[in-house]
Scaffold this motif. Structure first.
Motif, PDB file in Angstrom:
ATOM      1  N   PHE A 194     -10.068   2.942  -0.253  1.00  0.00           N
ATOM      2  CA  PHE A 194      -8.899   3.272   0.461  1.00  0.00           C
ATOM      3  C   PHE A 194      -8.259   4.396  -0.338  1.00  0.00           C
ATOM      4  CE2 PHE A 194      -4.847   2.623   2.142  1.00  0.00           C
ATOM      5  CZ  PHE A 194      -4.967   1.944   3.434  1.00  0.00           C
ATOM      6  N   GLN A 195      -7.611   5.315   0.435  1.00  0.00           N
ATOM      7  CA  GLN A 195      -7.042   6.717  -0.059  1.00  0.00           C
ATOM      8  C   GLN A 195      -5.442   5.955  -0.302  1.00  0.00           C
ATOM      9  OE1 GLN A 195      -7.693  10.070   2.289  1.00  0.00           O
ATOM     10  NE2 GLN A 195      -6.070  11.290   1.284  1.00  0.00           N
ATOM     11  N   LEU A 196      -5.056   6.577  -1.339  1.00  0.00           N
ATOM     12  CA  LEU A 196      -3.769   6.095  -1.546  1.00  0.00           C
ATOM     13  C   LEU A 196      -2.785   7.100  -1.159  1.00  0.00           C
ATOM     14  CD1 LEU A 196      -3.853   5.333  -5.282  1.00  0.00           C
ATOM     15  CD2 LEU A 196      -4.334   3.937  -3.554  1.00  0.00           C
ATOM     16  N   ALA A 197      -1.675   6.465  -0.397  1.00  0.00           N
ATOM     17  CA  ALA A 197      -0.748   7.187   0.342  1.00  0.00           C
ATOM     18  C   ALA A 197       0.047   8.437  -0.269  1.00  0.00           C
ATOM     19  CB  ALA A 197       0.374   6.438   1.138  1.00  0.00           C
ATOM     20  N   ASP A 198       0.238   9.358   0.342  1.00  0.00           N
ATOM     21  CA  ASP A 198       0.995  10.713  -0.205  1.00  0.00           C
ATOM     22  C   ASP A 198       2.508  10.602  -0.101  1.00  0.00           C
ATOM     23  OD1 ASP A 198      -1.093  12.026  -1.232  1.00  0.00           O
ATOM     24  OD2 ASP A 198      -1.478  13.034   0.339  1.00  0.00           O
ATOM     25  N   ASP A 199       2.868   9.944   1.106  1.00  0.00           N
ATOM     26  CA  ASP A 199       4.294   9.473   1.459  1.00  0.00           C
ATOM     27  C   ASP A 199       4.122   8.473   2.658  1.00  0.00           C
ATOM     28  OD1 ASP A 199       6.933   9.525   1.404  1.00  0.00           O
ATOM     29  OD2 ASP A 199       7.207  11.604   1.842  1.00  0.00           O
ATOM     30  N   VAL A 200       5.241   8.024   3.055  1.00  0.00           N
ATOM     31  CA  VAL A 200       5.488   7.346   4.534  1.00  0.00           C
ATOM     32  C   VAL A 200       5.831   8.449   5.416  1.00  0.00           C
ATOM     33  CG1 VAL A 200       6.057   5.149   3.378  1.00  0.00           C
ATOM     34  CG2 VAL A 200       7.643   6.616   3.978  1.00  0.00           C
ATOM     35  N   GLU A 201       5.680   7.985   6.854  1.00  0.00           N
ATOM     36  CA  GLU A 201       6.226   9.153   7.820  1.00  0.00           C
ATOM     37  C   GLU A 201       7.488   9.373   7.585  1.00  0.00           C
ATOM     38  OE1 GLU A 201       5.332   7.606  11.777  1.00  0.00           O
ATOM     39  OE2 GLU A 201       7.083   6.151  11.714  1.00  0.00           O
ATOM     40  N   LYS A 202       8.001  10.446   7.973  1.00  0.00           N
ATOM     41  CA  LYS A 202       9.254  10.856   7.844  1.00  0.00           C
ATOM     42  C   LYS A 202       9.743  11.577   9.190  1.00  0.00           C
ATOM     43  CE  LYS A 202      10.219   9.598   3.575  1.00  0.00           C
ATOM     44  NZ  LYS A 202      10.414  10.832   2.499  1.00  0.00           N
TER      45      LYS A 202
END
Length: 454
Positions: free
Chosen positions: A298-306
């Motif tokens: 599982f790839q770790l998030a760079d951010d959440v949608e903005k």
């Protein structure tokens, strides 16, 4: 523990609010029915808008699947199932007034949303469901509406109040409408408005939470218990949202005209303005200019949608219903939509009810839909960390969709079948199959039972 107590207290407060609204509407119904009963002997007879209490029980079972889950940044399973049950009770308060109470519950299980925390039970993978708490949820709604018709039945006023809640979201709404009939009821004009005040209890992807304010970052047990591969210096530039409120305002206009004894047409124009938190806090985004970090698969998030904190929507549509003969009716619909996020769409549908007996009718239907992508849509790993807005939600992508449907209805105006004091007036069963060209597909089965009190 304190966080769970706060969440429990919030849920209890929401339930109390819903109970109060139900009590208020019941009191209104009692007072109105009592006053009209006492005055009935002094008023002249006129046909009631609704002769007797009606109860509708509606239910549906919905399934979907696909490979572009927004929770995991545009890749991964979109598998979801949802079961819904709704009761609608319409009560005639007198000749002119109707009180309607609509209460429903929806329970869903989602492989996609389970991956808000994919690291709680074994190797994590965006195409596999996790067994975490976010895997399922319960949504509840109560809507009370009141309508009044003028003595000549050429004017109708209505108002409604609604409350809905689920684990991470709460909404309260208020609306009303006015309808005017002209030309011996061959022409109809209407206007409606609604306001919804919503609030999030923002839930973020599990790996981003330690990087919020006062977080312990890589010292969090998630990272000390699991090995990070790829870019081991995982350091997302994540900031929680400042505000968790969302307000929506809608205004609609309608026009309907009998064009011929066998043809009816209508037009509708709708405006919607939304303000506040329009991003979904748990939907990940991956940047193309940031090295990838993984735990398991599982790839770790760079951010959440903005997304922008405002959105303006416009839709204009029309219907044309043509009574061909005693057996077949054609119902056609078209709508054009656009908003200031760059989306434009076209919807066209046709339904052809076929009356096979006095009591049974078949409902074949077809619906086509296409839309352009939002200005902020970025497929998996194409957004840049320097972008102001970004999302990998394929609901905001460019796509075409087709939906085929089939249904059957049973109607008995004499209500010969009974359950206790209620006569069964109609049964409706329908099935719809929906397919996008983005690998997404869904199906839904709906049923409806209409009862009237003898």
């Amino acid at each position: 523990m304190a966080g769970k107590q706060v969440e429990a207290a919030a849920v209890i407060d929401k339930i109390k609010i819903m109970k109060r609204i139900i009590i208020i509407f019941c009191l209104i119904a009692f007072v109105k029915s009592y006053s009209q009963t006492s005055e009935g002997s002094t008023t002249e007879y006129k046909k009631r808008v609704l002769e007797t209490t009606e109860i509708d029980f509606l239910s549906s079972y919905y399934t979907q699947d696909g490979d572009n889950a927004a929770v995991s940044g545009g890749i991964g399973t979109e598998e979801l199932t949802d079961a819904t049950g709704t009761f609608v009770v319409s009560i005639p308060l007198n000749d002119d007034d109707i009180l309607t109470i609509d209460a429903g519950v929806s329970a869903y299980t989602s492989a996609s949303s389970s991956n808000i925390d994919p690291f709680d039970d074994g190797p994590a993978d965006p195409f596999q469901a996790s067994s975490g708490a976010s895997r399922s949820d319960l949504w509840g709604n109560v809507t009370g509406s009141y309508s009044h018709s003028s003595d000549d039945r050429n004017e109708i006023w209505s108002t409604k109040l609604s409350v809905s809640t689920e684990y991470d979201y709460f909404s309260a709404g208020l609306g009303g409408s006015y309808t005017r009939l002209f030309n011996e009821k061959n022409t109809e004009l209407s206007i409606s408005g609604n306001v919804y005040i919503d609030s999030w209890n923002a839930i973020y992807p599990i790996e981003l939470r330690p990087f919020g304010e006062n977080g312990n970052r890589l010292n969090n047990p998630l990272f000390t218990r699991n090995n990070i591969t790829g870019n081991t210096n995982y350091n997302p530039n994540f900031t929680p949202f400042d505000s968790e409120g969302r307000n929506s305002y809608s205004l609609g206009f309608g026009f309907s005209q009998i064009l011929h004894k066998n043809v009816q047409g209508s037009l509708a124009l709708d405006f919607v303005q939304q303000q506040g938190l329009l991003s979904t806090p748990f939907q990940r985004v991956y940047f193309s200019d940031v090295p990838n970090s993984f735990i398991d698969n599982f790839q770790l998030a760079d951010d959440v949608e903005k997304l922008p904190d405002s959105r303006f929507k416009v839709a204009i549509g029309g219907r044309l219903n043509w009574y061909l003969n005693e057996v077949v009716v054609l119902r056609t619909f078209y709508r054009y939509y656009f908003d200031d996020w760059g989306i434009t769409s076209h919807t066209a549908s046709i339904e052809a009810p076929i009356k096979i007996t006095d009591k049974f009718t078949l409902y074949p239907s077809y619906r086509f839909y296409n839309q352009t992508a939002a200005d902020y849509f970025r497929p998996y790993e194409t957004a840049l960390s320097t972008d102001e807005f970004y999302t990998s939600d394929y609901d905001l992508s460019e796509y075409n969709a087709n939906q085929f449907g089939f249904g059957i209805s049973y109607t008995d105006i004499f209500t010969k079948a009974h359950i206790w004091k209620f006569g069964l007036k109609s049964i409706d069963l329908k099935f719809y199959q929906y397919d996008r060209d983005t690998s997404f597909s869904s199906s839904i089965i709906t049923s409806g039972f209409n009862f009237i009190m003898d």
